[in-house]
Design a protein around this motif. Structure first.
Motif, PDB file in Angstrom:
ATOM      1  N   SER A 450       0.845  -1.320  -0.197  1.00  0.00           N
ATOM      2  CA  SER A 450       0.026   0.051   0.016  1.00  0.00           C
ATOM      3  C   SER A 450       0.805   1.111  -0.020  1.00  0.00           C
ATOM      4  O   SER A 450       1.956   1.146   0.525  1.00  0.00           O
ATOM      5  N   GLN A 451       0.435   2.260  -0.555  1.00  0.00           N
ATOM      6  CA  GLN A 451       1.063   3.430  -0.754  1.00  0.00           C
ATOM      7  C   GLN A 451       0.786   4.473   0.111  1.00  0.00           C
ATOM      8  O   GLN A 451       0.899   5.841   0.015  1.00  0.00           O
ATOM      9  N   ARG A 452      -0.049   4.445   1.210  1.00  0.00           N
ATOM     10  CA  ARG A 452      -0.842   5.290   2.086  1.00  0.00           C
ATOM     11  C   ARG A 452       0.208   6.397   2.400  1.00  0.00           C
ATOM     12  O   ARG A 452       0.145   7.524   2.368  1.00  0.00           O
ATOM     13  N   GLU A 453       1.467   5.804   2.984  1.00  0.00           N
ATOM     14  CA  GLU A 453       2.195   7.071   3.514  1.00  0.00           C
ATOM     15  C   GLU A 453       2.896   8.090   2.232  1.00  0.00           C
ATOM     16  O   GLU A 453       3.165   9.039   2.412  1.00  0.00           O
ATOM     17  N   LYS A 454       3.178   7.479   1.181  1.00  0.00           N
ATOM     18  CA  LYS A 454       3.445   8.086  -0.099  1.00  0.00           C
ATOM     19  C   LYS A 454       2.504   9.238  -0.257  1.00  0.00           C
ATOM     20  O   LYS A 454       2.611  10.416  -0.785  1.00  0.00           O
ATOM     21  N   ALA A 455       1.158   8.593  -0.410  1.00  0.00           N
ATOM     22  CA  ALA A 455       0.218   9.339  -0.889  1.00  0.00           C
ATOM     23  C   ALA A 455      -0.404  10.420  -0.147  1.00  0.00           C
ATOM     24  O   ALA A 455      -0.808  11.357  -0.637  1.00  0.00           O
ATOM     25  N   PHE A 456      -0.049  10.243   1.184  1.00  0.00           N
ATOM     26  CA  PHE A 456      -0.772  11.535   2.096  1.00  0.00           C
ATOM     27  C   PHE A 456       0.262  11.883   2.896  1.00  0.00           C
ATOM     28  O   PHE A 456       1.314  11.294   3.489  1.00  0.00           O
ATOM     29  N   SER A 457       0.446  13.274   3.042  1.00  0.00           N
ATOM     30  CA  SER A 457       1.460  14.010   3.859  1.00  0.00           C
ATOM     31  C   SER A 457       0.870  13.624   5.330  1.00  0.00           C
ATOM     32  O   SER A 457      -0.086  13.127   5.483  1.00  0.00           O
ATOM     33  N   LYS A 458       1.813  13.994   6.091  1.00  0.00           N
ATOM     34  CA  LYS A 458       1.633  13.474   7.613  1.00  0.00           C
ATOM     35  C   LYS A 458       0.231  14.022   8.208  1.00  0.00           C
ATOM     36  O   LYS A 458      -0.822  13.187   8.829  1.00  0.00           O
ATOM     37  N   HIS A 459      -0.081  15.116   7.813  1.00  0.00           N
ATOM     38  CA  HIS A 459      -1.328  15.752   8.323  1.00  0.00           C
ATOM     39  C   HIS A 459      -2.588  15.201   7.543  1.00  0.00           C
ATOM     40  O   HIS A 459      -3.614  14.951   8.256  1.00  0.00           O
ATOM     41  N   MET A 460      -2.283  15.097   6.294  1.00  0.00           N
ATOM     42  CA  MET A 460      -3.475  14.257   5.345  1.00  0.00           C
ATOM     43  C   MET A 460      -3.670  12.856   6.003  1.00  0.00           C
ATOM     44  O   MET A 460      -4.793  12.356   6.268  1.00  0.00           O
ATOM     45  N   LEU A 461      -2.673  12.131   6.217  1.00  0.00           N
ATOM     46  CA  LEU A 461      -2.659  10.860   6.707  1.00  0.00           C
ATOM     47  C   LEU A 461      -3.533  10.839   7.960  1.00  0.00           C
ATOM     48  O   LEU A 461      -4.238  10.001   8.127  1.00  0.00           O
ATOM     49  N   GLN A 462      -3.334  11.780   8.666  1.00  0.00           N
ATOM     50  CA  GLN A 462      -4.203  11.748   9.941  1.00  0.00           C
ATOM     51  C   GLN A 462      -5.567  11.905   9.549  1.00  0.00           C
ATOM     52  O   GLN A 462      -6.535  11.589  10.284  1.00  0.00           O
ATOM     53  N   ALA A 463      -5.810  12.947   8.845  1.00  0.00           N
ATOM     54  CA  ALA A 463      -7.279  13.525   8.375  1.00  0.00           C
ATOM     55  C   ALA A 463      -8.006  12.226   7.661  1.00  0.00           C
ATOM     56  O   ALA A 463      -9.047  11.877   7.703  1.00  0.00           O
ATOM     57  N   THR A 464      -7.098  11.477   6.658  1.00  0.00           N
ATOM     58  CA  THR A 464      -7.885  10.399   5.899  1.00  0.00           C
ATOM     59  C   THR A 464      -7.826   9.118   6.819  1.00  0.00           C
ATOM     60  O   THR A 464      -8.557   8.380   6.392  1.00  0.00           O
ATOM     61  N   SER A 465      -6.981   8.926   7.926  1.00  0.00           N
ATOM     62  CA  SER A 465      -7.022   7.802   8.610  1.00  0.00           C
ATOM     63  C   SER A 465      -8.189   7.717   9.358  1.00  0.00           C
ATOM     64  O   SER A 465      -8.917   8.577   9.772  1.00  0.00           O
ATOM     65  N   THR A 466      -8.605   6.385   9.390  1.00  0.00           N
ATOM     66  CA  THR A 466      -9.715   6.077  10.257  1.00  0.00           C
ATOM     67  C   THR A 466      -9.629   6.409  11.807  1.00  0.00           C
ATOM     68  O   THR A 466     -10.332   6.088  12.584  1.00  0.00           O
ATOM     69  N   SER A 467      -8.278   6.737  12.113  1.00  0.00           N
ATOM     70  CA  SER A 467      -8.139   6.903  13.500  1.00  0.00           C
ATOM     71  C   SER A 467      -8.512   8.441  13.770  1.00  0.00           C
ATOM     72  O   SER A 467      -8.823   8.808  14.991  1.00  0.00           O
ATOM     73  N   SER A 468      -8.781   9.333  12.843  1.00  0.00           N
ATOM     74  CA  SER A 468      -9.437  10.626  13.222  1.00  0.00           C
ATOM     75  C   SER A 468     -10.751  10.637  12.993  1.00  0.00           C
ATOM     76  O   SER A 468     -11.253   9.747  12.319  1.00  0.00           O
TER      77      SER A 468
END
Ligand SMILES: Cc1cn([C@H]2C[C@H](O)[C@@H](COP(=O)(O)OP(=O)(O)OP(=O)(O)O)O2)c(=O)[nH]c1=O
Length: 662
Positions: A450-468
């Motif tokens: 999966s390319q999640r880390e590449k696809a999303f900046s740290k901030h974005m990763l948080q916003a798109t992650s189901t943990s937010s």
């Protein structure tokens, strides 16, 4: 035989089949006809009561289907077809007209009314001949006919009926059966053209073409060269004494026509300014390189004519033979190349709530829409036009006024955020999560991860992650949309009357659980999902919640599962890595006693893994899970002590399987 000379008469013409029916496509393709498919948007809602005989209804519907495409193509596809073919198949029994069943109960009603009886199948066919005139208008000439075939059904037992209905075959077929497949087993005899029952009377069609091209050519020529003054009707030479000659004004609302012989020739002149030409002329006037553009414009016109002859298509070598690709081949490639643009246009329109706006205020022009959605005038206009070309919006242009826009049915049904079967939330999930992931597909394929880390900046990763909370809500909305659309199909796929309690593992907002309690009056369902999901459920509570649905918070990989005699796993397994799949299935197996059920719902890949594309494309997101076929799921469940009792391939987004604990 009529066939070859007739088919060769059509060579070089742009023939269009105005039908989404795969059967019609297959019948005409097998006959060697080369054509494009442009399904009609005409809604089959004519008032049956207005027609004296059922076949008149089929003929009129076929006519409206074909005319809608003939009129749309010059505007939306910027090309004018030579011939448009439309058809409509109906079944009639005891004075009733049966079309496609709306659900299983409707299919049951239809099939039981056919049991043990002879009925008629009528296919109405309309052939629209389009003539582009020099003054850039298009004349339409209409020929229609129908064919009747009599079919007798054997006596059908209740078991047979339901077995057949549950196969899913009846749903997209008139009368609720497909004679060419499983439905053939219900039939005692057929009197008449078999292909007519399957949706297209090929023999009658060829005879009709023969008449048009060998008999009426001169009258067609004279028609196409006539001026607007003939906007009413031009009687032509009857092809045979049995053919009634009727005039037909295409702009009139559908109406019961006068006694409908089995074939009719209408000469109808409906001049329409061809926008294809308009566009070209505007081009030629707009730029400074006028001479060049003018000549290009002329060249384009020539090319268009040649394209109709298929002469300008590049030749390709296939298995050592030089062949000409069909225009369909090129269109398919273009469709794939441009698919991402269409998806992103859809996501953007959805995100800007364009479909909500045009639902509450239909008839806005581009400037008004731009103001409402707070976007640029130019961008909004491009987006609106793109959505019209994709069939999501409709535009109307009144003389000397700017076009105004409204939702097409597709948008009303699925794209409004408050539609019962809205996909608005799922589209946002695609836009925010899937789109960035898929834009890193090369590395995903190279690395197999999966390319999640590449696809999303740290901030974005948080916003798109189901943990937010934001990411969680978006994901829940997406799952809620899919559960609403697929829920009824899954809930009614099997007879579950022996089960009293069910547990929907990872059941999210409970949308599926409510479908189960609605379909099965004796069933209570516990939705088991993570505490954070259960907490957010208040946003999705239905107006009148059924108290047979309850929610329990927990982790299905760690915590004890609620007791139930049926466990439901919908869209769970494909996303989990193998070790988690085994932990979960072992826990379910431990919670089950013999006879307990496990209902699995996923996309089932074809056994040869050649489709459906939806499943195979989903796999490219490189989640930790995998897509499987029904047999692969069966074997997986068998390794945990569950025997597959039934498998349902549905026409909906998910398939289903019912397994019993041995
Ligand atoms: C009776 C019967 C019908 N059919 C199918 C033929 C048609 O596809 C369908 C009748 O629906 P239609 O409304 O005639 O056609 P359609 O909706 O499939 O396609 P379109 O409107 O875009 O042209 O039923 C069979 O395939 N086998 C059968 O035995």
């Amino acid at each position: 035989m009529v066939l070859n000379p007739v088919i060769s008469k059509l060579a070089g013409k742009l023939v269009v089949l105005a039908s989404a029916s795969p059967r019609r496509l297959e019948i005409l393709r097998s006959a060697g006809l080369r054509f494009e498919v442009v399904p009609s948007w005409f809604k089959e809602t004519l008032d049956k009561g207005l027609f004296k005989a059922p076949y008149e209804y089929a003929v009129e519907t076929a006519k409206q289907k074909a005319l809608e495409v003939a009129r749309r193509m010059p505007f939306k596809h910027l090309k004018t077809p030579d011939i448009v073919i439309g058809a409509d198949t109906i079944v009639t029994v005891d004075g009733m007209i049966l079309e496609k069943p709306v659900d299983k109960h409707d299919a049951y009603r239809m099939l039981s009314s056919l049991s043990g009886k002879e009925h008629s199948v009528f296919t109405g066919v309309a052939i629209v001949l389009c003539h582009e005139k020099e003054n850039e208008e298009v004349d339409y000439q209409l020929i229609d006919f129908y064919e009747e075939t009599k079919v007798k059904f054997a006596d059908l037992s209740e078991d047979m009926l339901w077995e057949y209905i549950n196969s899913g075959e009846p749903m997209d077929k008139a009368g609720g059966y497909g004679i060419q497949a499983l439905g053939g087993m219900l039939v005692e005899y057929v009197h008449g053209d078999f292909l007519n029952v399957v949706g297209f009377p090929l023999n009658h069609f060829c005879k009709q073409l023969d008449l048009i091209y060998n008999f009426c050519t001169s009258s067609l020529k004279s028609t196409s060269s006539r001026s607007d003054s003939l906007a009413t009707s031009v009687p032509t030479q009857p092809p045979s004494s049995s053919q009634a000659l009727l005039s037909h004004n295409s702009s009139s609302i559908p109406r019961p026509s006068s006694p409908c012989d089995s074939q009719r020739l209408h000469t109808q002149i409906t001049p329409t300014a061809s926008p294809a030409h308009k566009v070209k002329r505007e081009d030629s006037e707009s730029e400074s390189s006028q001479t060049l553009v003018n000549s290009t414009s002329k060249h384009t016109d020539n090319r268009k004519v040649k394209l109709h002859d298929n002469a300008t298509l590049p030749l390709v070598t296939r298995r050592g033979q030089v062949v000409e690709p069909t225009r369909g081949d090129l269109e398919r490639i273009c469709e794939l190349m441009d698919g991402f643009k269409a998806s992103k246009a859809l996501f953007t329109a959805s995100k800007l709530c364009l479909f909500d706006l045009l639902h509450s205020r239909p008839g806005l022009d581009a400037a008004q829409v731009a103001q409402e959605i707070k976007a640029s005038a130019k961008g909004t206009e491009c987006l609106l036009e793109a959505c019209v070309s994709l069939g999501l919006l409709k535009s109307t242009e009144k003389a000397c006024q700017k076009p105004v826009y409204e939702n097409a049915d597709l948008a009303t049904d699925f794209l409004r955020s408050d539609a019962s079967f809205s996909l608005h939330g799922y589209l946002q999930h695609c836009n925010e999560t899937m789109w960035p992931l898929f834009s890193h597909l090369e590395s995903a394929v190279q690395e197999g991860t999966s390319q999640r880390e590449k696809a999303f900046s740290k901030h974005m990763l948080q916003a798109t992650s189901t943990s937010s909370r934001e990411g969680k809500l978006r994901f829940m909305k997406a799952m809620h949309n899919i559960a609403k659309i697929t829920g009824k199909t899954i809930a009614t796929a099997f007879d579950l009357s022996t089960y009293k309690s069910a547990c929907d593992l990872g059941g999210c907002t409970g949308a599926l659980a409510y479908e189960f309690t609605e379909a099965h009056p004796g069933l209570s369902v516990t939705v088991f999902d993570l505490p954070a999901v259960v907490e957010l459920n208040e946003f999705f509570r239905p107006q009148h919640p059924d108290n047979r649905v309850s929610f329990v918070a927990g982790d299905f990989l760690k915590d004890e599962l609620p007791k139930a005699d049926l466990y439901i796993l919908a869209r769970i397994l494909h996303d989990l890595p193998d070790e988690k799949v085994h932990i979960l299935l072992s826990k379910i197996a431990d919670a089950c006693t013999a006879g307990c059920g496990l209902l699995l719902s996923e996309i089932f890949l074809d056994e040869d893994r050649r489709g459906p594309s939806r499943g195979l494309l989903q796999a490219l997101s490189m989640s930790e899970g995998k897509q499987r076929s029904a047999t692969e799921y069966s074997l997986l469940l068998k390794s945990h002590g569950f025997i597959t009792a039934h498998i349902r391939h549905t026409d909906n987004l998910l398939d289903a399987m019912l397994c019993i604990k041995a």
